[in-house]
Design a protein around this motif. Structure first.
Motif, mmCIF file in Angstrom:
data_model
loop_
_atom_site.group_PDB
_atom_site.id
_atom_site.type_symbol
_atom_site.label_atom_id
_atom_site.label_comp_id
_atom_site.label_asym_id
_atom_site.label_seq_id
_atom_site.Cartn_x
_atom_site.Cartn_y
_atom_site.Cartn_z
ATOM 1 N N TYR A 1 0.843 -1.190 0.000
ATOM 2 C CA TYR A 1 0.000 0.000 0.000
ATOM 3 C C TYR A 1 0.880 1.242 0.000
ATOM 4 C CZ TYR A 1 -3.809 -3.057 1.586
ATOM 5 O OH TYR A 1 -4.740 -4.049 1.698
ATOM 6 N N ARG A 2 0.389 2.279 -0.664
ATOM 7 C CA ARG A 2 0.977 3.608 -0.500
ATOM 8 C C ARG A 2 -0.169 4.555 -0.162
ATOM 9 N NH1 ARG A 2 4.645 2.773 -5.220
ATOM 10 N NH2 ARG A 2 6.677 2.406 -4.296
ATOM 11 N N ALA A 3 0.080 5.454 0.769
ATOM 12 C CA ALA A 3 -0.972 6.384 1.197
ATOM 13 C C ALA A 3 -0.560 7.823 0.932
ATOM 14 C CB ALA A 3 -1.255 6.197 2.686
ATOM 15 N N VAL B 1 -7.858 11.595 1.809
ATOM 16 C CA VAL B 1 -6.895 10.505 1.969
ATOM 17 C C VAL B 1 -7.029 9.604 0.747
ATOM 18 C CG1 VAL B 1 -6.317 8.437 3.285
ATOM 19 C CG2 VAL B 1 -6.942 10.531 4.478
ATOM 20 N N LEU C 1 -5.478 5.911 -0.973
ATOM 21 C CA LEU C 1 -4.723 4.687 -0.729
ATOM 22 C C LEU C 1 -4.520 4.011 -2.084
ATOM 23 C CD1 LEU C 1 -3.651 3.148 1.767
ATOM 24 C CD2 LEU C 1 -5.732 1.780 1.685
ATOM 25 N N ASP D 1 6.010 4.676 3.651
ATOM 26 C CA ASP D 1 5.480 5.200 2.396
ATOM 27 C C ASP D 1 6.147 6.498 1.980
ATOM 28 O OD1 ASP D 1 2.250 3.907 2.972
ATOM 29 O OD2 ASP D 1 3.665 3.331 1.428
#
Lengths: 98, 164
Positions: B16-18, B135, B137, B163
């Motif tokens: 995951y990258r946020a 936000v 994701l 991240d």
């Protein structure tokens, strides 16, 4: 000393350049939302590092378009086009054919 | 004693990258007042303007537009740790009939997302008390930035958990 036509031409260019910079700084003062005065920054100071957000840079772009009656083409709509007074001036010189 | 809960791990080979961003609604309202439709069209797609009821709602569109700008910035944070910048309209927030939002990328932003291995996006928007926030994701193939941005000498595996 050197007072020929070449010197006159150069002095006019210097004057125009100073005027362009003043107008760029006026737009920055109105739209960049910098925490300190734009007059405290030199020509090459990084405006993003000085506190200009991406959103504010869009306002600067639109303000420059109004002030100089130009429209920035897609290839100049980059973050680095608006990163300093000198960078904005260079973009304007490209747009105005200077 | 309550059992500790752990965040679910992404599927093998993925990560995951946020991205997150906030925008003062007042700044967007000021931009709309100063530049009007020129400002709106430079930053927002026709669908985004329509979903935010610009220009019909006038200054009241600012909250919705500010949340959408925050989403664009949050996407840029995921895609561009090296300072790369897309055209703002290449990142679009679309509202589904249910009211939930999704992201649609086009042009250079879509190419960039493919280059860095983004498989899918999720986005959430909010605004309250004069601040809009978003936000995002991204579910991505687990490759390192060094490799993704073309400066690596071969395949690399990012073993870090951050991240950036």
């Amino acid at each position: 000393m050197s007072s020929g036509p070449g010197a006159d031409h150069r002095s006019i260019e210097v004057e125009e350049m100073a005027d362009v910079e003043d107008r760029i700084r006026m737009v920055l003062g109105a739209h960049a939302r910098l925490p300190r005065g734009v007059e405290e920054l030199d020509d090459t100071a990084d405006l993003y590092a000085a506190g200009m957000t991406s959103h504010a840079s869009v306002n600067v772009m639109l303000g420059i378009e109004d002030e100089f009656d130009v429209e920035f083409p897609e290839h100049l709509l980059r973050k680095d086009t608006f990163e300093s007074v000198a960078a904005i001036r260079a973009a304007l010189e490209e747009l105005l054919g200077g | 004693m309550a059992a500790a809960m752990r965040a679910p791990a992404p599927p093998a080979g993925l990560r995951y990258r946020a991205g997150i961003d906030v925008v003062a609604v007042e700044e967007v309202a000021a931009s709309l007042a100063a530049f009007g439709d020129r400002y709106a069209r430079r930053l927002f797609t026709a669908a985004e303007r329509s979903d935010s009821r610009w220009p019909v709602a006038g200054p009241d569109a600012a909250e919705s537009l500010a949340a959408r700008f925050a989403a664009k910035e949050a996407v840029v944070k995921v895609l561009a740790p090296d300072g790369w910048a897309p055209s703002w309209t290449e990142i679009e927030v679309r509202r589904r009939p249910s009211g939930a939002c999704e992201l649609a990328l086009s042009g250079g932003a879509a190419s960039r997302a493919t280059d860095v291995g983004v498989i899918s996006w999720a986005v959430s928007l909010t605004h309250h008390g004069g601040v809009a926030a978003a936000v995002v994701l991204a579910l991505c193939e687990a490759r390192s930035w060094h490799d993704e941005l073309g400066s690596g000498s071969g395949p690399q595996v990012d073993r870090g958990g951050g991240d950036g």
